[in-house]
Design a protein around this motif. Structure first.
Motif, short mmCIF file in Angstrom:
data_model
loop_
_atom_site.label_atom_id
_atom_site.label_comp_id
_atom_site.label_asym_id
_atom_site.label_seq_id
_atom_site.Cartn_x
_atom_site.Cartn_y
_atom_site.Cartn_z
N LYS A 34 1.00 -1.12 0.05
CA LYS A 34 0.00 0.08 -0.03
C LYS A 34 0.90 1.26 0.00
O LYS A 34 2.03 1.25 0.22
N SER A 37 2.08 3.76 5.06
CA SER A 37 1.83 3.10 6.55
C SER A 37 1.90 3.99 7.60
O SER A 37 2.78 5.05 7.48
N ASN A 38 1.30 4.01 8.54
CA ASN A 38 1.40 4.95 9.90
C ASN A 38 2.27 4.24 11.12
O ASN A 38 2.27 4.40 12.03
N PHE A 40 5.75 3.49 12.81
CA PHE A 40 7.03 4.34 13.02
C PHE A 40 8.04 3.15 13.17
O PHE A 40 8.72 3.42 14.12
N PRO A 94 -10.14 8.53 12.77
CA PRO A 94 -8.60 8.72 13.16
C PRO A 94 -8.10 10.07 12.55
O PRO A 94 -8.51 10.28 11.22
N GLN A 95 -7.17 10.89 12.89
CA GLN A 95 -6.84 12.06 12.41
C GLN A 95 -6.09 12.09 11.24
O GLN A 95 -5.97 13.20 10.59
N THR A 100 -5.97 3.43 7.55
CA THR A 100 -6.90 2.50 7.10
C THR A 100 -7.79 2.14 7.97
O THR A 100 -7.42 1.92 9.03
N GLY A 103 -6.32 -0.98 9.56
CA GLY A 103 -5.06 -0.82 10.04
C GLY A 103 -5.31 -0.01 11.63
O GLY A 103 -4.53 -0.43 12.52
N ALA A 106 -6.26 -3.00 13.77
CA ALA A 106 -5.06 -3.91 14.03
C ALA A 106 -3.97 -3.13 14.97
O ALA A 106 -3.31 -3.85 15.39
N GLY A 109 -7.24 2.97 16.87
CA GLY A 109 -7.47 4.18 16.43
C GLY A 109 -8.22 4.78 17.49
O GLY A 109 -9.02 3.91 18.32
N ILE A 110 -8.13 6.12 17.27
CA ILE A 110 -8.75 6.83 18.39
C ILE A 110 -8.90 8.17 17.66
O ILE A 110 -8.35 8.60 16.88
N TYR A 156 -2.06 -6.43 14.63
CA TYR A 156 -0.90 -6.05 13.80
C TYR A 156 -0.71 -6.84 12.72
O TYR A 156 0.39 -7.22 12.27
N ALA A 162 -8.12 -7.92 7.89
CA ALA A 162 -9.43 -7.69 7.76
C ALA A 162 -9.71 -7.16 6.23
O ALA A 162 -9.15 -6.24 5.76
N TYR A 405 2.76 1.08 17.84
CA TYR A 405 3.21 1.23 16.21
C TYR A 405 4.55 1.88 16.28
O TYR A 405 4.86 2.04 15.13
C1 LIG Z 1 2.92 9.58 14.25
C2 LIG Z 1 1.62 8.91 14.34
C3 LIG Z 1 0.45 9.44 14.77
C4 LIG Z 1 -0.74 8.83 14.95
N1 LIG Z 1 -1.91 9.40 15.21
C5 LIG Z 1 -3.07 8.66 15.57
C6 LIG Z 1 -4.02 9.40 15.60
O1 LIG Z 1 -4.16 10.47 15.79
N2 LIG Z 1 -5.12 8.84 15.77
C7 LIG Z 1 -5.23 7.30 15.48
O2 LIG Z 1 -6.31 6.78 15.79
N3 LIG Z 1 -4.07 6.70 15.48
C8 LIG Z 1 -2.97 7.25 15.10
N4 LIG Z 1 -1.80 6.71 15.00
C9 LIG Z 1 -1.78 5.20 14.87
C10 LIG Z 1 -2.57 4.44 13.86
O3 LIG Z 1 -3.90 4.60 13.96
C11 LIG Z 1 -2.28 2.87 13.55
O4 LIG Z 1 -0.54 2.89 13.72
C12 LIG Z 1 -2.71 2.27 12.56
O5 LIG Z 1 -2.14 0.88 12.88
C13 LIG Z 1 -2.28 2.58 11.31
O6 LIG Z 1 -2.98 2.29 10.53
P1 LIG Z 1 -2.50 2.02 8.84
O7 LIG Z 1 -3.80 1.94 8.22
O8 LIG Z 1 -1.58 3.33 8.41
O9 LIG Z 1 -1.82 0.84 8.79
P2 LIG Z 1 -0.33 0.20 8.56
O10 LIG Z 1 0.67 1.06 9.19
O11 LIG Z 1 -0.01 -0.28 7.27
O12 LIG Z 1 -0.46 -1.18 9.29
C14 LIG Z 1 -0.35 -1.08 10.84
C15 LIG Z 1 -0.35 -2.40 11.29
O13 LIG Z 1 -1.74 -3.10 11.03
C16 LIG Z 1 -1.62 -4.13 10.18
N5 LIG Z 1 -2.85 -4.13 9.17
C17 LIG Z 1 -3.12 -3.01 8.07
N6 LIG Z 1 -4.24 -3.36 7.59
C18 LIG Z 1 -4.79 -4.47 8.24
C19 LIG Z 1 -5.97 -5.08 8.17
N7 LIG Z 1 -6.84 -4.84 7.21
N8 LIG Z 1 -6.31 -6.12 8.73
C20 LIG Z 1 -5.63 -6.60 9.67
N9 LIG Z 1 -4.04 -5.90 10.10
C21 LIG Z 1 -3.96 -4.91 9.37
C22 LIG Z 1 -0.36 -4.36 9.40
O14 LIG Z 1 0.04 -5.62 8.97
C23 LIG Z 1 0.29 -3.58 10.26
O15 LIG Z 1 1.05 -4.38 11.43
C24 LIG Z 1 -0.87 7.18 14.81
C25 LIG Z 1 0.39 6.91 14.35
C26 LIG Z 1 1.73 7.56 14.21
C27 LIG Z 1 2.81 6.81 13.94
#
Ligand SMILES: Cc1cc2nc3c(=O)[nH]c(=O)nc-3n(C[C@H](O)[C@H](O)[C@H](O)COP(=O)(O)OP(=O)(O)OC[C@H]3O[C@@H](n4cnc5c(N)ncnc54)[C@H](O)[C@@H]3O)c2cc1C
Length: 448
Positions: A34, A37-38, A40, A94-95, A100, A103, A106, A109-110, A156, A162, A405
């Motif tokens: 994709k 990713s969020n 870090f 989430p902000q 996703t 994500g 997994a 999210g907040i 994770y 999902a 994360y």
């Molecule tokens: C700087 C920073 C700020 C953040 N701020 C916020 C915030 O304000 N609010 C908030 O809610 N969260 C915040 N987050 C946390 C964020 O929601 C989580 O890190 C979330 O997992 C990111 O989702 P992504 O879709 O980018 O997934 P990815 O980063 O791509 O994946 C995260 C993990 O989830 C797994 N994953 C992804 N998709 C799926 C799926 N469909 N089914 C099962 N597993 C899956 C991946 O394998 C991976 O291990 C923040 C994170 C960072 C780094």
């Protein structure tokens, strides 16, 4: 009537599950392909992997019943665009636009609606999960796969992915009215948070700018606004918290108020400079662009190398932690005194009690999330992870829990205790007996 997106869903989900099974047999890359990713934790991005970019559709919205069916890898900006025309939005958005829906379950999210609706996973009614063997199971809170449903939050990707989620929605109005209250004393700030849990508002969050400078923002949907502010280009939302007592935004802009400046992290890229903002343009100002810059920097280690040459070391402290309301003031005071990162995002959360997530148990019925994302630079020889470990030990001492994360340093035993090790192993045995999807501890905790 079934939409075109819904018609193609089964084919896309099956293709994803087949690719997952193939990867688990060692014949492919077992990582989501994709754009962003969020996470870090540095990871390779080589354009190969599981076809996640296909699973990004809104399938159906039933505004009257209060739910939407979306595909697992849909980013929240697309999910919101798909629900707003029906007059509803996901209950927790989430902000950051690129997060996703799958994500956020997994990886937890907040948002500012969490004081009422809890974390993202508490607003999920059903989940289709692609497993390592290529099958897809439908899990709900009380069907045969309730164990998987409960264990998906904070898993994770180590139990399955999902592919479809039924998420709860809430009615929206066109505008949001925001009120900012400022406090000099930490006690008064938390007393106001405690009261606000029961307030008749739609959103609640706050920011600690300094040990004597706190802002609590409450917001509510309204049908009409006397004027609206625009924080998508030249004006910066987080600064407005100290300058205004009240504000109006369109509902769309309110949902993304933190995205334009990545909360305040855009300052680390110089993007608060008015000239650079104009040069970058409205389109680039947003978390997606900053993430790309940040990834390039971490790939080439540009800043780190420059700082090493100048005799400095750095430690990134990028964490979200949850503390019971009762110990939250103590945690924030410790964070301000021992780490000194500002600003700190403060988001009250209610445990709705609807979903018990053994891998991420709520620390209390009412708790507070603190988000802090910055880098400390120093010229003394601290051991690796010195400041992140301090954060972890304060969280543990005060009965909290930390999101996974970014970097974590827990021992296996501590980790098992905090993140439901026994439940995890049980669910793992049932859904991924060959451990093809990897182990949560190995994935989330930085090797020592
Ligand atoms: C700087 C920073 C700020 C953040 N701020 C916020 C915030 O304000 N609010 C908030 O809610 N969260 C915040 N987050 C946390 C964020 O929601 C989580 O890190 C979330 O997992 C990111 O989702 P992504 O879709 O980018 O997934 P990815 O980063 O791509 O994946 C995260 C993990 O989830 C797994 N994953 C992804 N998709 C799926 C799926 N469909 N089914 C099962 N597993 C899956 C991946 O394998 C991976 O291990 C923040 C994170 C960072 C780094």
């Amino acid at each position: 009537m079934e939409t075109a997106a819904a018609q193609g869903h089964e084919r896309r989900a099956r293709a994803f599950a087949a690719a997952l099974a193939q990867a688990c047999r060692g014949a492919g890359v077992r990582r989501l392909n994709k754009p962003l990713s969020n996470l870090f934790r540095d990871r390779e991005a080589n354009g190969r992997g599981l076809p996640a970019a296909e699973l990004t559709h809104v399938l159906e919205v039933d505004a009257a019943a209060g739910w939407a069916d979306v595909e697992g890898m849909i980013p929240y900006d697309l999910a919101l665009n798909g629900t707003l025309p029906h007059g509803v939005a996901p209950r927790v958005v989430p902000q950051l636009k690129s997060i996703t829906v799958g994500g956020a379950v997994a990886g937890i999210g907040i948002e500012a609606t969490s004081f009422r609706h809890g974390l993202v996973h508490e607003t999920v009614r059903e989940m289709d999960v692609a497993l390592a063997d290529g099958s897809i199971v439908s899990a709900t809170r009380d069907n045969d796969h309730a164990d998987l449903f409960a264990a998906m939050p904070n898993s994770y990707g180590t139990l399955g992915y999902a592919t479809r989620l039924r998420i709860e929605t809430m009615p929206v109005q066109r505008y949001v009215h925001v009120s900012h209250r400022r406090f000099k004393e930490i006690e008064a700030f938390f007393a106001a948070i405690e009261q606000a849990f029961d307030a008749d508002a739609d959103f609640l969050d706050g920011v600690a700018f300094a040990p004597d400078d706190f802002v609590l923002s409450t917001a509510a949907f309204v049908a009409a606004a006397p004027h609206v502010s625009d924080y998508t280009f030249e004006n910066i939302y987080y600064r407005s918290l100290r300058e205004r007592d009240e504000d109006y935004l369109t509902a769309h802009d309110y949902f993304w108020r933190w995205d334009t400046d990545w909360f305040w992290c855009s300052k680390n890229l110089g993007a608060e400079n008015p000239i650079l903002r104009r040069l970058l343009g409205r389109e680039r100002l947003g978390s997606r662009f900053y993430q790309r810059v940040m990834r390039a920097n971490s790939r080439w280690r540009l800043l780190e190398t420059a700082e090493r040459v100048a005799g400095y070391r750095r430690e990134s402290i990028i964490q979200d932690v949850d503390l019971p309301l009762a110990t939250a003031p103590d945690f924030l005071a410790t964070l301000m005194a021992e780490i000194g990162i500002f600003p700190v995002w403060v988001c009250p959360v209610r445990d709705t009690g609807g979903v018990y997530a053994p891998l991420f148990p709520a620390p209390a019925a009412r708790y507070v999330n603190f988000g802090f994302w910055d880098t400390l630079r120093f010229n003394v020889g601290y051991p690796a992870g010195h400041f992140n470990r301090k954060v972890e030990s304060a969280v543990t001492r005060l009965g909290g829990i930390k999101s996974l994360y970014s970097s974590s340093f827990y021992s296996r035993e501590e980790f098992d205790r905090m993140y439901g090790g026994d439940s995890y192993r049980q669910v793992k045995r049932r859904y991924d007996p060959d451990d093809a999807l990897g182990d949560l501890y190995a994935k989330c905790v930085r090797p020592r």
